[in-house]
Design a protein around this motif. Sequence first.
Motif, mmCIF file in Angstrom:
data_model
loop_
_atom_site.group_PDB
_atom_site.id
_atom_site.type_symbol
_atom_site.label_atom_id
_atom_site.label_comp_id
_atom_site.label_asym_id
_atom_site.label_seq_id
_atom_site.Cartn_x
_atom_site.Cartn_y
_atom_site.Cartn_z
ATOM 1 N N MET A 34 0.870 -1.181 0.000
ATOM 2 C CA MET A 34 0.000 0.000 0.000
ATOM 3 C C MET A 34 0.901 1.223 0.000
ATOM 4 S SD MET A 34 -2.941 -1.113 2.754
ATOM 5 C CE MET A 34 -4.284 -0.189 2.005
ATOM 6 N N GLY A 35 0.404 2.300 -0.558
ATOM 7 C CA GLY A 35 1.270 3.472 -0.606
ATOM 8 C C GLY A 35 0.538 4.745 -0.915
ATOM 9 N N TRP A 36 1.302 5.817 -0.943
ATOM 10 C CA TRP A 36 0.791 7.146 -1.229
ATOM 11 C C TRP A 36 1.598 7.788 -2.346
ATOM 12 C CZ3 TRP A 36 -3.603 8.927 1.001
ATOM 13 C CH2 TRP A 36 -4.055 8.259 2.142
ATOM 14 N N TYR A 37 0.890 8.447 -3.238
ATOM 15 C CA TYR A 37 1.475 9.215 -4.321
ATOM 16 C C TYR A 37 0.903 10.622 -4.229
ATOM 17 C CZ TYR A 37 2.984 4.836 -6.517
ATOM 18 O OH TYR A 37 3.576 3.626 -6.788
ATOM 19 N N PHE A 67 7.362 12.613 7.164
ATOM 20 C CA PHE A 67 6.154 11.807 6.950
ATOM 21 C C PHE A 67 6.366 10.394 7.469
ATOM 22 C CE2 PHE A 67 4.409 14.149 2.912
ATOM 23 C CZ PHE A 67 4.518 15.359 3.584
ATOM 24 N N THR A 68 5.289 9.779 7.945
ATOM 25 C CA THR A 68 5.326 8.398 8.400
ATOM 26 C C THR A 68 4.145 7.640 7.812
ATOM 27 O OG1 THR A 68 6.370 9.026 10.500
ATOM 28 C CG2 THR A 68 5.346 6.856 10.377
ATOM 29 N N VAL A 69 4.436 6.532 7.145
ATOM 30 C CA VAL A 69 3.382 5.690 6.594
ATOM 31 C C VAL A 69 3.177 4.495 7.529
ATOM 32 C CG1 VAL A 69 4.981 4.393 5.112
ATOM 33 C CG2 VAL A 69 2.538 4.484 4.539
ATOM 34 N N SER A 70 1.931 4.115 7.737
ATOM 35 C CA SER A 70 1.615 2.969 8.584
ATOM 36 C C SER A 70 0.353 2.309 8.040
ATOM 37 C CB SER A 70 1.418 3.401 10.036
ATOM 38 O OG SER A 70 0.354 4.334 10.153
ATOM 39 N N ARG A 71 0.024 1.164 8.569
ATOM 40 C CA ARG A 71 -1.176 0.471 8.100
ATOM 41 C C ARG A 71 -1.759 -0.370 9.218
ATOM 42 N NH1 ARG A 71 0.604 -3.292 3.236
ATOM 43 N NH2 ARG A 71 -1.413 -4.328 3.552
ATOM 44 N N THR A 77 -6.420 -0.633 5.958
ATOM 45 C CA THR A 77 -6.296 0.818 5.928
ATOM 46 C C THR A 77 -4.828 1.225 6.003
ATOM 47 O OG1 THR A 77 -8.459 1.116 6.964
ATOM 48 C CG2 THR A 77 -6.923 2.960 7.098
ATOM 49 N N VAL A 78 -4.482 2.230 5.210
ATOM 50 C CA VAL A 78 -3.141 2.795 5.236
ATOM 51 C C VAL A 78 -3.249 4.258 5.645
ATOM 52 C CG1 VAL A 78 -3.179 3.381 2.765
ATOM 53 C CG2 VAL A 78 -0.985 3.068 3.940
ATOM 54 N N TYR A 79 -2.252 4.713 6.386
ATOM 55 C CA TYR A 79 -2.233 6.082 6.897
ATOM 56 C C TYR A 79 -0.968 6.796 6.435
ATOM 57 C CZ TYR A 79 -5.504 3.838 10.120
ATOM 58 O OH TYR A 79 -6.546 3.119 10.657
ATOM 59 N N LEU A 80 -1.052 8.112 6.393
ATOM 60 C CA LEU A 80 0.130 8.926 6.138
ATOM 61 C C LEU A 80 0.103 10.085 7.118
ATOM 62 C CD1 LEU A 80 2.639 9.228 4.302
ATOM 63 C CD2 LEU A 80 1.286 10.850 2.946
ATOM 64 N N GLN A 81 0.982 10.036 8.094
ATOM 65 C CA GLN A 81 1.133 11.136 9.036
ATOM 66 C C GLN A 81 2.139 12.117 8.457
ATOM 67 O OE1 GLN A 81 -0.440 11.780 12.079
ATOM 68 N NE2 GLN A 81 0.635 13.735 11.923
ATOM 69 N N MET A 82 1.690 13.331 8.250
ATOM 70 C CA MET A 82 2.534 14.351 7.624
ATOM 71 C C MET A 82 2.807 15.463 8.632
ATOM 72 S SD MET A 82 0.790 14.527 3.827
ATOM 73 C CE MET A 82 -0.741 15.194 4.457
#
Length: 121
Positions: A34-37, A67-71, A77-82
Amino acid sequence: QVQLVESGGGLVQPGGSLRLSCAASGRIASVYNMGWYRRAPGKQREVVASISSGGATNYADFVKGRFTVSRDNAKNTVYLQMNSLKPEDTAVYYCNAEIRSWRGAPVDNYWGQGTQVSVSS
């Protein structure tokens, strides 16, 4: 059908924080990477961060340390803490997930609808 639904975007001042969420729903057997773009105005889409099903993470150099990515695998569910957001982080952020809908099915790539993140004073 599989859907990715994002939430958490908005307007924030430089130095501020936001947390993005992306939940996968529908017929799901397995979720892999999973990821963020993101896509900034006038620029091409670029990868921000990714996380494997086992929790291994990768980050673009421009977000490392901020930034920190977690799931949550139980919630798909995937998260992105910015944190320490900068004006240049302004973009539409998209989540991405590799999902197998049923046992034996191929792994398909799914995208969220995008959420706007604006960093401005």
